[in-house]
Scaffold this motif. Structure first.
Motif, PDB file in Angstrom:
ATOM      1  N   TYR A 241       0.704  -1.315  -0.093  1.00 34.15           N
ATOM      2  CA  TYR A 241       0.412   0.589  -0.137  1.00 34.15           C
ATOM      3  C   TYR A 241       1.446   1.271  -0.217  1.00 34.15           C
ATOM      4  CZ  TYR A 241      -3.958  -2.449   1.179  1.00 34.15           C
ATOM      5  OH  TYR A 241      -5.370  -3.587   0.686  1.00 34.15           O
ATOM      6  N   ARG A 242       1.678   1.371   0.736  1.00 26.94           N
ATOM      7  CA  ARG A 242       3.419   2.371   1.026  1.00 26.94           C
ATOM      8  C   ARG A 242       3.193   2.435  -0.463  1.00 26.94           C
ATOM      9  NH1 ARG A 242       7.403   3.100   0.393  1.00 26.94           N
ATOM     10  NH2 ARG A 242       8.550   0.805   0.481  1.00 26.94           N
ATOM     11  N   THR A 245       0.516   4.029  -3.390  1.00 30.54           N
ATOM     12  CA  THR A 245      -0.205   4.936  -2.930  1.00 30.54           C
ATOM     13  C   THR A 245       1.531   6.692  -3.639  1.00 30.54           C
ATOM     14  OG1 THR A 245      -0.536   4.488  -0.549  1.00 30.54           O
ATOM     15  CG2 THR A 245      -0.441   7.509  -1.242  1.00 30.54           C
ATOM     16  N   THR A 248       0.982   6.265  -7.519  1.00 32.31           N
ATOM     17  CA  THR A 248      -0.233   7.220  -7.562  1.00 32.31           C
ATOM     18  C   THR A 248      -0.065   8.564  -7.545  1.00 32.31           C
ATOM     19  OG1 THR A 248      -1.627   7.045  -5.384  1.00 32.31           O
ATOM     20  CG2 THR A 248      -1.846   5.699  -7.046  1.00 32.31           C
ATOM     21  N   ALA A 249       1.059   8.762  -7.325  1.00 38.15           N
ATOM     22  CA  ALA A 249       1.377  10.449  -6.616  1.00 38.15           C
ATOM     23  C   ALA A 249       1.385  11.185  -7.615  1.00 38.15           C
ATOM     24  CB  ALA A 249       2.158  10.401  -5.911  1.00 38.15           C
ATOM     25  N   VAL A 257      -8.062   7.893  -6.054  1.00 36.90           N
ATOM     26  CA  VAL A 257      -7.592   5.867  -5.459  1.00 36.90           C
ATOM     27  C   VAL A 257      -8.511   5.743  -4.556  1.00 36.90           C
ATOM     28  CG1 VAL A 257      -5.898   3.951  -5.074  1.00 36.90           C
ATOM     29  CG2 VAL A 257      -5.478   6.206  -6.238  1.00 36.90           C
ATOM     30  N   LEU A 259      -9.230   3.401  -1.512  1.00 36.07           N
ATOM     31  CA  LEU A 259      -8.261   1.920  -1.453  1.00 36.07           C
ATOM     32  C   LEU A 259      -8.649   1.410  -0.029  1.00 36.07           C
ATOM     33  CD1 LEU A 259      -3.870   2.478  -0.949  1.00 36.07           C
ATOM     34  CD2 LEU A 259      -5.484   1.134   0.922  1.00 36.07           C
ATOM     35  N   VAL A 266      -2.453   2.599   6.498  1.00 31.38           N
ATOM     36  CA  VAL A 266      -2.007   3.467   5.004  1.00 31.38           C
ATOM     37  C   VAL A 266      -2.452   5.000   6.246  1.00 31.38           C
ATOM     38  CG1 VAL A 266      -2.274   4.490   3.772  1.00 31.38           C
ATOM     39  CG2 VAL A 266      -3.341   1.998   3.055  1.00 31.38           C
ATOM     40  N   PRO A 269      -3.129   9.249   4.924  1.00 34.96           N
ATOM     41  CA  PRO A 269      -2.906   9.059   3.471  1.00 34.96           C
ATOM     42  C   PRO A 269      -3.175  10.878   1.661  1.00 34.96           C
ATOM     43  CG  PRO A 269      -4.883   8.527   3.801  1.00 34.96           C
ATOM     44  CD  PRO A 269      -3.921   9.175   5.277  1.00 34.96           C
ATOM     45  N   VAL A 273      -5.994  10.066  -2.092  1.00 35.78           N
ATOM     46  CA  VAL A 273      -6.220   8.336  -2.095  1.00 35.78           C
ATOM     47  C   VAL A 273      -7.048   8.358  -0.521  1.00 35.78           C
ATOM     48  CG1 VAL A 273      -4.782   6.898  -0.751  1.00 35.78           C
ATOM     49  CG2 VAL A 273      -4.131   8.059  -2.170  1.00 35.78           C
ATOM     50  N   VAL A 275      -8.824   5.790   1.787  1.00 34.58           N
ATOM     51  CA  VAL A 275      -9.071   4.789   2.768  1.00 34.58           C
ATOM     52  C   VAL A 275     -10.221   4.708   3.296  1.00 34.58           C
ATOM     53  CG1 VAL A 275      -7.759   3.675   4.035  1.00 34.58           C
ATOM     54  CG2 VAL A 275      -6.358   5.399   2.386  1.00 34.58           C
TER      55      VAL A 275
END
Length: 392
Positions: A241-242, A245, A248-249, A257, A259, A266, A269, A273, A275
Motif C-alpha cells: 500500500y505504501r 500510494t 499514484t502520486a 484512488v 484503497l 495507510v 493518506p 487517496v 481509504v
C-alpha cells in the motif's frame, strides 16, 4: 430465473471466508426467485447479514484462518494444512447433522467444504461443487509437479476424519454430478477442466451487507482506481500500500484512488487517496477505470464483468494463475506484490488506464461472462440436477 419446476430443497455448505460467500448467495437468490427452498451450513456471523434473519441456517461457528507470507508451493501446503483440513474437521459434525435434519434434494458445497460433499455422498444424495478460485480448476502443475498427488492425499485425510472407507473413484473437490466453475474460457484459455465442469461465469447478486460509501468525497472530474488485496491478505499489505500510494502520486491530478485498508495500514493518506476498511464493490465497479488487486478470482471477475481492466499483484495460491489469465486475455498486467517499485506500479497503472487495448480485453471477457449466464445459469443447472435426481 430458472425454469419453474416442483419445489426442490438445496443445502449450501460454505466455509468462513467472506470472498467465498458472495457467489453462493447470488446463486441461492436465483433459486429462491424460482420458488425453490434453500438452507445453509456455515458461520452465523458471516451468513446472517447476507441471507437474512428468516433463512434456515445450521451454524458451524467460525474458525479464523490467517495466512502466513508463504508463496508458491509452500502457500498451497499452508492453505490445506492451515485452513482446509482444520476447517473441515471443524464443520464435519454440523454438515452431517444438517444433511440428516434438512433432507435436501441437492447439497451444494464450496470446493473446499469437503465435509459437505462427504455428508451427501454417504447418504447417496446428489451434490454439486462450486469453485470460487482457480487453484483446483487449473492446478499449478508446472510450479508444483506433485500437486495432484499431494492434494489427493489431503482429500484422503478428510475421508479419514469420518472413519468412512476412502472411495478412490470420488474426488471430494469435484462432484461427479455437477461442477460449477465461476469463470469462462475467455479467461481460463484452453486449460483442461474437471469432468462435468460447467463454466457459468461469475455469480453476482444482491449484497444486503454492502457498506456505505462516502460519495461526497468522490471527484467526478478524475478517473478512479480501486486498490484492494481482499480480507485475508491485508496483514501482509502495508508495504505494498505504501508503494502503491507513492506510485499514484504522479497521477494525482487526474486519478482518485479508493484503497481498502484497515485502521493504521495507510497512515496520513494524501488527498487523492480515499481509504476505507470496506467498500460497496459492485456499486463502485461501473464507475471505475481500473482495479489493482492481489488476484482473487472474485474481485478480478467482478471488475472484468464491468469491463474494468486490472493490474494484478499476485500473492499466493491461485493468484499467479489468475494474473496469467488476465495477462493472456489482454485485460490487464501483472506486477510483483513483493518487489514492484513505485515507478513500475505507476507504469502498469498508466498503461491500463491509457491504452485502450486493455479495456477492450476486459470488455471481451465481460461479454463472455454475460453469455455464460452467471448466477442464473448456475441456478438453472442446479435445478436440472434436482429434477434428474427426483426422476423428473
Amino acid at each position: 430465473m430458472c425454469d419453474h419446476i416442483d419445489v426442490a430443497r438445496f443445502l449450501f455448505v460454505v466455509l468462513p471466508v467472506e470472498s467465498h460467500l458472495h457467489a453462493p448467495v447470488a446463486i441461492a437468490q436465483e433459486l429462491e426467485a424460482a420458488g425453490h427452498e434453500v438452507a445453509w451450513v456455515g458461520p452465523r456471523s458471516d451468513l446472517r447479514p447476507l441471507v437474512g434473519p428468516d433463512a434456515t441456517l445450521f451454524p458451524t461457528g467460525k474458525r479464523y484462518y490467517r495466512p502466513d507470507g508463504a508463496s508458491g508451493p509452500a502457500s498451497v501446503r499452508s492453505l490445506w494444512e492451515g485452513h482446509v483440513l482444520p476447517a473441515n474437521r471443524f464443520i464435519r459434525d454440523a454438515a452431517d447433522a444438517a444433511v440428516e435434519r434438512y433432507g435436501p434434494d441437492v447439497v451444494v458445497a464450496d470446493q473446499y467444504a469437503l465435509a459437505g460433499a462427504l455428508a451427501a455422498h454417504r447418504r447417496g444424495l446428489p451434490w454439486a461443487t462450486f469453485c470460487v478460485g482457480m487453484l483446483e480448476l487449473t492446478p499449478p502443475v508446472e510450479q508444483m509437479p506433485d500437486f495432484t498427488d499431494w492434494v489427493r492425499a489431503q482429500v484422503r485425510r478428510v475421508w479419514a476424519m469420518t472413519g468412512v472407507p476412502v472411495d478412490e473413484t470420488i474426488d471430494l473437490r469435484f462432484s461427479p454430478y455437477l461442477v460449477l466453475g465461476l469463470t469462462t474460457t475467455a479467461l481460463t484459455g484452453p486449460a483442461p477442466l474437471p469432468p462435468g465442469c460447467v463454466l457459468t461465469g461469475p455469480a453476482l447478486g444482491r449484497r444486503p451487507n454492502a457498506p456505505a460509501f462516502a460519495w461526497q468525497e468522490w471527484d467526478p472530474g478524475r478517473r478512479h482506481v480501486l486498490v484492494t488485496v481482499g480480507t485475508m491478505a491485508e496483514h501482509l499489505a502495508a508495504d505494498f500500500y505504501r508503494r502503491m500510494t507513492a506510485a499514484t502520486a504522479p497521477l494525482a491530478d487526474r486519478v482518485q484512488v479508493i484503497l481498502t485498508a484497515g485502521a493504521g495500514l495507510v497512515p496520513d493518506p494524501p488527498p487523492h487517496v480515499l481509504v476505507a476498511p470496506r467498500v460497496p464493490v459492485l456499486e463502485l465497479m461501473p464507475r471505475l477505470d481500473a482495479l489493482v488487486s492481489h488476484g482473487g478470482l472474485g474481485t478480478v471477475s467482478e471488475a472484468l464483468a464491468h469491463g474494468v481492466p486490472v493490474v494484478v499483484a499476485p500473492i499466493r495460491h491461485d493468484h499467479p494463475a489468475v494474473a496469467r489469465q488476465v495477462r493472456r486475455a489482454g485485460a490487464g498486467l501483472e506486477v510483483s506484490f513483493a518487489s514492484a517499485t513505485p515507478a513500475e506500479l505507476t507504469a502498469a497503472l498508466s498503461a491500463v488506464l491509457d491504452e485502450p487495448a486493455y479495456r477492450a480485453g476486459a470488455r471481451r471477457v465481460g461479454e463472455s461472462f454475460v453469455a455464460a449466464g452467471g448466477a442464473r445459469a448456475a441456478a438453472a443447472r442446479l435445478a436440472a440436477l434436482a429434477r434428474t435426481a427426483s426422476g423428473g
